[in-house]
Design an enzyme around this catalytic site. Structure first.
Site, PDB file in Angstrom:
ATOM      1  N   HIS A 507      24.160 -47.464  16.783  1.00  7.60           N
ATOM      2  CA  HIS A 507      24.478 -48.669  16.754  1.00  7.60           C
ATOM      3  C   HIS A 507      23.345 -49.570  15.726  1.00  7.60           C
ATOM      4  O   HIS A 507      22.270 -49.980  16.468  1.00  7.60           O
ATOM      5  CB  HIS A 507      24.612 -49.183  18.005  1.00  7.60           C
ATOM      6  CG  HIS A 507      24.696 -51.089  18.086  1.00  7.60           C
ATOM      7  ND1 HIS A 507      26.121 -51.221  18.622  1.00  7.60           N
ATOM      8  CD2 HIS A 507      24.396 -51.794  18.332  1.00  7.60           C
ATOM      9  CE1 HIS A 507      26.461 -52.442  18.249  1.00  7.60           C
ATOM     10  NE2 HIS A 507      24.799 -52.588  18.442  1.00  7.60           N
ATOM     11  N   GLU A 562      22.306 -47.237  20.508  1.00 11.34           N
ATOM     12  CA  GLU A 562      21.053 -48.230  19.774  1.00 11.34           C
ATOM     13  C   GLU A 562      20.023 -46.724  19.321  1.00 11.34           C
ATOM     14  O   GLU A 562      19.498 -46.330  19.692  1.00 11.34           O
ATOM     15  CB  GLU A 562      21.271 -50.105  20.847  1.00 11.34           C
ATOM     16  CG  GLU A 562      20.452 -50.641  19.710  1.00 11.34           C
ATOM     17  CD  GLU A 562      20.272 -52.068  20.228  1.00 11.34           C
ATOM     18  OE1 GLU A 562      20.563 -52.782  19.405  1.00 11.34           O
ATOM     19  OE2 GLU A 562      20.541 -51.510  21.680  1.00 11.34           O
TER      20      GLU A 562
END
Length: 584
Positions: A507, A562
């Site tokens: 991400h 992420e």
């Protein structure tokens, strides 16, 4: 593949294991020619709670020949090509003392790819080159008519925000890695614009963030908490994010962390650039006097209309302690020594090394200082390190994968926890505390799950007096890296571009928007997260999935996949420590 190994490889000395989520009796190590060069019997570990696996270990620690290898087991599986049966093989890996050199460069180069406000030229960024981004003026959130210049720094994570407390945490990991293991970093070239200027590249890279820090200090010494747009950008390249930038209000956490990291950096950069060192020291003291004039907690919560990362905290006790400790280490002034002792009265985790609690940076500042030290405080800090490391040894003892994480600890950014534990083992070794840690680990208590009111208590853990594995601190730190690089229940390397089965779709806005299939290398994923706080993760991962398996390589899974600068930085520290031991 269901033979889990560190997919980069292992140093010649120390523990080397493959983990198998099934029972079998023997295994073989094969070289590139397919020849058997080592064979051994497996050892059954038993149930591993975090993964839900029944684990067997294949230990080849005694094999030290350099080369490229893979593990084969006696388990027979269906041939993927549909032609009868086949034996099972692990990914390829290497055994050599400098096996992590390329990884270290990639982990550091990742910060360059996250630079804000600078054109990434092809000669340094290759196919990931792009024009300068976020070069417009920044408005004050509290008064948008006031504009300031805030170019520079690192994009913090998958978004394009820049945050002081997060940046200070990443800087601390990197600068302490350099300070404690300078031989690893002094001559390492990462291929950034400043390479070859006579300054170690880790310091060149940190300076990019530090120069941005200096722009965020107000005339009264306070420091803005963050610079972001009002909302996160869509998945576009950074130069295409044209929304108005805002500097959001001062917080005491940001100001204290700023004071701490500028003081620390002032001492380090003095050798290379005295003028820059003096600028840092002056800014640090100015921020500290702001803290003195604002003894109250000045927290931060996103104001209405702002939806970017908050990085809020509940108090600033550890932040103020860290600031006082670093300024004492830099100056030796009695005032700072008195202040750090006062800060300790407020109680906070002494060995924390994250952005929310920073006590561990403060005790490192004190213990590494050349200033006069209190014997009582040194004893207190060493005892804290021993207790933390011993707890993590005990947790690793209960893990079939040797990872120092309880099942309930796999939350957002779990890989930072893993690498932070690698740091704790390294720090214990650095200060010569290994034997004390081993002794304390025999009776250490496992961490307790935080429980909601009314929930039943856990069954008490019955302690033994012997450890299952007689591993050194180095072995425990290496096992955390093994986990990060593929020796985990997913068989995934959580560092892009490093390992046969490395994850590929973080991400991370530019990694998706650039249209390039391969992500820039060296980005550490947040990792498994049993809470799955985003819709895509809940869609892909069923309820009841074991914690270590709550991961999906999907760019929409922001709660799993992420990246952040302060997930890369503890990996840099841990790898730096292991490289410092390669000839020992």
């Amino acid at each position: 593949m269901a033979i889990f190994v560190n997919q980069l490889g292992y140093q010649r000395r120390g523990e080397k294991r493959a983990v198998l989520p099934y029972d079998c009796d023997c295994f073989w190590l094969l070289d590139e020619a397919g020849e058997v060069c080592f064979e051994g019997e497996t050892k059954r570990f038993g149930e591993d709670k975090a993964s839900g696996d029944r684990v067997t270990e294949a230990d080849f620690s005694s094999f030290t020949n350099q080369g490229k290898y893979r593990v084969k087991t006696s388990r027979i599986i269906e041939d993927p090509a549909g032609e009868g049966v086949a034996l099972e093989y692990s990914p390829w890996f290497e055994i050599r003392d400098d096996v992590y050199e390329g990884l270290e460069r990639d982990l550091m180069k990742a910060f360059y790819y996250l630079r804000c406000g600078q054109e990434l030229k092809k000669e340094h960024a290759g196919v990931y080159a792009h024009p300068a981004c976020h070069v417009g003026m920044t408005a004050l959130w509290e008064d948008p008519s006031v504009l300031i210049e805030t170019t520079g720094g690192w994009h913090d994570a998958g978004d394009y925000g820049r945050y002081v407390t997060a940046g200070a945490c990443a800087l601390a990991h990197l600068l302490y890695a350099y300070r404690m293991y300078p031989q690893v970093f002094r001559d390492k070239i990462t291929g950034i614009p400043e390479s070859g200027n006579g300054v170690p590249d880790v310091l060149n890279e940190c300076r990019w963030e530090l120069e941005w820090f200096l722009k965020l200090q107000k005339s009264d010494g306070g420091v803005f908490h963050k610079v972001t747009t009002a909302q996160h950008a869509p998945f576009v390249m950074p130069q295409e994010d044209q929304a108005q930038l805002f500097a959001l209000p001062v917080s005491s956490m940001a100001t204290a962390d700023f004071a701490a990291i500028c003081a620390m950096a002032a001492g380090i950069y003095r050798e290379f650039d005295e003028d820059f060192s003096l600028r840092l020291e002056k800014a640090s003291k100015k921020a500290y006097w702001w803290l003195i004039s604002h003894p109250e907690f000045v927290g931060f919560r996103n104001p209405e209309g702002c939806g970017t990362g908050e990085y809020g905290e509940w108090d600033d006790a550890s932040n103020r302690f860290w600031a006082a400790a670093e300024l004492y280490a830099l100056t030796g002034e009695k005032k700072f020594h008195e202040d750090l002792q006062v800060a300790l009265e407020r109680h906070f985790p002494l060995t924390a090394l994250g952005y929310g609690e920073v006590g561990g940076f403060g005790i490192l500042a004190y213990l590494l200082s050349k200033q006069g030290k209190s014997v009582d405080l040194m004893h207190k800090f060493f005892q804290a390190i021993v207790k933390d490391a011993a707890t993590r040894v005990r947790v690793a003892e209960e893990s079939g994968y040797g990872v120092s994480m309880m099942d309930f600890e796999y939350g957002w950014g779990s890989n930072m926890g893993v690498m932070r534990h690698g740091m704790i083992f390294a720090i214990a070794d650095y200060f010569g505390l290994e034997e004390k840690v081993k002794e304390a680990a025999k009776t250490a208590e496992l961490p307790k799950r935080w429980r909601w009111q009314g929930e039943p208590e856990e069954e008490p853990y019955v302690q033994g007096t012997r450890l299952k594995r007689n591993w050194s601190m180095r072995d425990h730190a290496a096992a955390q890296l093994d986990y990060l690089l593929g020796c985990n229940a997913m068989g995934i390397s959580y560092v892009t571009g490093n390992g046969e089965n490395a994850y590929r779709y973080p991400h991370l806005r530019p990694a998706h928007a650039d249209g390039i299939e391969e992500c820039m290398p060296g980005m550490v994923s947040g990792g498994p997260n049993r809470h799955r706080q985003d819709p895509r993760a809940k869609e892909l991962i069923p309820d009841g999935t074991p914690a270590m398996k709550c991961f999906a390589d999907d760019y929409l899974c922001y709660s799993l996949n992420e990246i952040t600068i302060y997930w890369n930085s503890p990996a840099v520290f841990t790898v730096g420590y292991l490289l410092s031991k390669k000839d020992l």
